[in-house]
Design a protein around this motif. Sequence first.
Motif, PDB file in Angstrom:
ATOM      1  N   VAL A 203       0.833  -1.195   0.000  1.00 55.18           N
ATOM      2  CA  VAL A 203       0.000   0.000   0.000  1.00 55.18           C
ATOM      3  C   VAL A 203       0.873   1.252   0.000  1.00 55.18           C
ATOM      4  O   VAL A 203       0.627   2.189  -0.766  1.00 55.18           O
ATOM      5  CB  VAL A 203      -0.967  -0.001   1.211  1.00 55.18           C
ATOM      6  N   ASP A 204       1.904   1.286   0.822  1.00 55.80           N
ATOM      7  CA  ASP A 204       2.810   2.427   0.854  1.00 55.80           C
ATOM      8  C   ASP A 204       3.495   2.607  -0.497  1.00 55.80           C
ATOM      9  O   ASP A 204       3.580   3.726  -1.017  1.00 55.80           O
ATOM     10  CB  ASP A 204       3.850   2.235   1.958  1.00 55.80           C
ATOM     11  N   ALA A 205       3.962   1.529  -1.085  1.00 51.60           N
ATOM     12  CA  ALA A 205       4.641   1.611  -2.380  1.00 51.60           C
ATOM     13  C   ALA A 205       3.706   2.143  -3.458  1.00 51.60           C
ATOM     14  O   ALA A 205       4.086   3.013  -4.251  1.00 51.60           O
ATOM     15  CB  ALA A 205       5.192   0.245  -2.772  1.00 51.60           C
ATOM     16  N   CYS A 206       2.466   1.660  -3.497  1.00 52.49           N
ATOM     17  CA  CYS A 206       1.529   2.107  -4.529  1.00 52.49           C
ATOM     18  C   CYS A 206       1.078   3.545  -4.304  1.00 52.49           C
ATOM     19  O   CYS A 206       0.914   4.305  -5.259  1.00 52.49           O
ATOM     20  CB  CYS A 206       0.328   1.169  -4.593  1.00 52.49           C
TER      21      CYS A 206
ATOM     22  N   VAL B 243      -5.298   5.857 -14.100  1.00 55.84           N
ATOM     23  CA  VAL B 243      -4.479   4.669 -13.855  1.00 55.84           C
ATOM     24  C   VAL B 243      -5.032   3.523 -14.697  1.00 55.84           C
ATOM     25  O   VAL B 243      -6.213   3.182 -14.608  1.00 55.84           O
ATOM     26  CB  VAL B 243      -4.464   4.307 -12.362  1.00 55.84           C
ATOM     27  N   THR B 244      -4.172   2.938 -15.526  1.00 61.16           N
ATOM     28  CA  THR B 244      -4.591   1.849 -16.401  1.00 61.16           C
ATOM     29  C   THR B 244      -4.170   0.482 -15.898  1.00 61.16           C
ATOM     30  O   THR B 244      -4.770  -0.520 -16.257  1.00 61.16           O
ATOM     31  CB  THR B 244      -4.032   2.052 -17.820  1.00 61.16           C
ATOM     32  N   ARG B 245      -3.136   0.437 -15.056  1.00 67.86           N
ATOM     33  CA  ARG B 245      -2.682  -0.845 -14.504  1.00 67.86           C
ATOM     34  C   ARG B 245      -1.840  -0.581 -13.265  1.00 67.86           C
ATOM     35  O   ARG B 245      -1.092   0.385 -13.205  1.00 67.86           O
ATOM     36  CB  ARG B 245      -1.827  -1.595 -15.513  1.00 67.86           C
TER      37      ARG B 245
ATOM     38  N   CYS C 174       5.881  -1.233  -6.409  1.00 68.46           N
ATOM     39  CA  CYS C 174       4.618  -0.998  -7.100  1.00 68.46           C
ATOM     40  C   CYS C 174       4.888  -0.194  -8.363  1.00 68.46           C
ATOM     41  O   CYS C 174       5.602   0.809  -8.327  1.00 68.46           O
ATOM     42  CB  CYS C 174       3.632  -0.252  -6.203  1.00 68.46           C
ATOM     43  N   ARG C 175       4.301  -0.637  -9.451  1.00 69.34           N
ATOM     44  CA  ARG C 175       4.386   0.078 -10.721  1.00 69.34           C
ATOM     45  C   ARG C 175       2.977   0.482 -11.125  1.00 69.34           C
ATOM     46  O   ARG C 175       2.070  -0.347 -11.153  1.00 69.34           O
ATOM     47  CB  ARG C 175       4.991  -0.800 -11.801  1.00 69.34           C
ATOM     48  N   VAL C 176       2.807   1.752 -11.421  1.00 70.66           N
ATOM     49  CA  VAL C 176       1.508   2.297 -11.822  1.00 70.66           C
ATOM     50  C   VAL C 176       1.632   2.803 -13.248  1.00 70.66           C
ATOM     51  O   VAL C 176       2.427   3.702 -13.520  1.00 70.66           O
ATOM     52  CB  VAL C 176       1.069   3.435 -10.872  1.00 70.66           C
TER      53      VAL C 176
ATOM     54  N   GLY D  21     -10.554   9.016 -23.573  1.00 72.69           N
ATOM     55  CA  GLY D  21     -11.023   7.687 -23.937  1.00 72.69           C
ATOM     56  C   GLY D  21     -10.246   6.556 -23.287  1.00 72.69           C
ATOM     57  O   GLY D  21     -10.507   5.391 -23.573  1.00 72.69           O
ATOM     58  N   THR D  22      -9.306   6.868 -22.414  1.00 69.18           N
ATOM     59  CA  THR D  22      -8.526   5.832 -21.734  1.00 69.18           C
ATOM     60  C   THR D  22      -9.415   5.068 -20.772  1.00 69.18           C
ATOM     61  O   THR D  22     -10.183   5.647 -20.018  1.00 69.18           O
ATOM     62  CB  THR D  22      -7.360   6.471 -20.953  1.00 69.18           C
ATOM     63  N   GLN D  23      -9.322   3.754 -20.814  1.00 65.78           N
ATOM     64  CA  GLN D  23     -10.094   2.912 -19.909  1.00 65.78           C
ATOM     65  C   GLN D  23      -9.357   2.764 -18.586  1.00 65.78           C
ATOM     66  O   GLN D  23      -8.210   2.334 -18.567  1.00 65.78           O
ATOM     67  CB  GLN D  23     -10.324   1.525 -20.522  1.00 65.78           C
ATOM     68  N   PRO D  24      -9.996   3.099 -17.461  1.00 67.20           N
ATOM     69  CA  PRO D  24      -9.337   2.956 -16.164  1.00 67.20           C
ATOM     70  C   PRO D  24      -9.233   1.495 -15.758  1.00 67.20           C
ATOM     71  O   PRO D  24      -9.948   0.640 -16.277  1.00 67.20           O
ATOM     72  CB  PRO D  24     -10.245   3.731 -15.212  1.00 67.20           C
ATOM     73  N   SER D  25      -8.348   1.211 -14.812  1.00 70.31           N
ATOM     74  CA  SER D  25      -8.152  -0.165 -14.363  1.00 70.31           C
ATOM     75  C   SER D  25      -9.308  -0.647 -13.488  1.00 70.31           C
ATOM     76  O   SER D  25      -9.500  -1.834 -13.327  1.00 70.31           O
ATOM     77  CB  SER D  25      -6.848  -0.272 -13.558  1.00 70.31           C
ATOM     78  N   ASN D  26     -10.080   0.280 -12.913  1.00 73.11           N
ATOM     79  CA  ASN D  26     -11.202  -0.035 -12.028  1.00 73.11           C
ATOM     80  C   ASN D  26     -10.786  -0.782 -10.783  1.00 73.11           C
ATOM     81  O   ASN D  26     -11.582  -1.490 -10.176  1.00 73.11           O
ATOM     82  CB  ASN D  26     -12.309  -0.798 -12.777  1.00 73.11           C
TER      83      ASN D  26
END
Length: 91
Positions: free
Chosen positions: A38-41, A54-56, A72-74, A81-86
């Motif tokens: 959680v801290d890393a993200c 955020v896509t991934r 963590c990689r974001v 039109g970008t689809q979010p990662s949800n």
Amino acid sequence: MTRPLLCLALLGAIGGLSGAASPAQAASATFRSYISEVDACNRAQLPLPANAIVTRTRARVGRQGGTVTYTCRVDWSDRSGTQPSNLPILF
């Protein structure tokens, strides 16, 4: 009379008020933490622009000897039109 108009045109060019949109961006941000995933993200998301989508999100745990690291990689984009990662936002 032309002096105020010239000043406004100059301010618009310097301050980004000219109406020209900045080009769309896509990139990724990575952060390594010794605390948690959680801290890393959370820290990986700090440098993202305000309009980033955020896509991934990828989190990894690494162990080397007695040390545990969380990476963590974001991946993000600000293109229309970008689809979010949800995925849920980590706090």
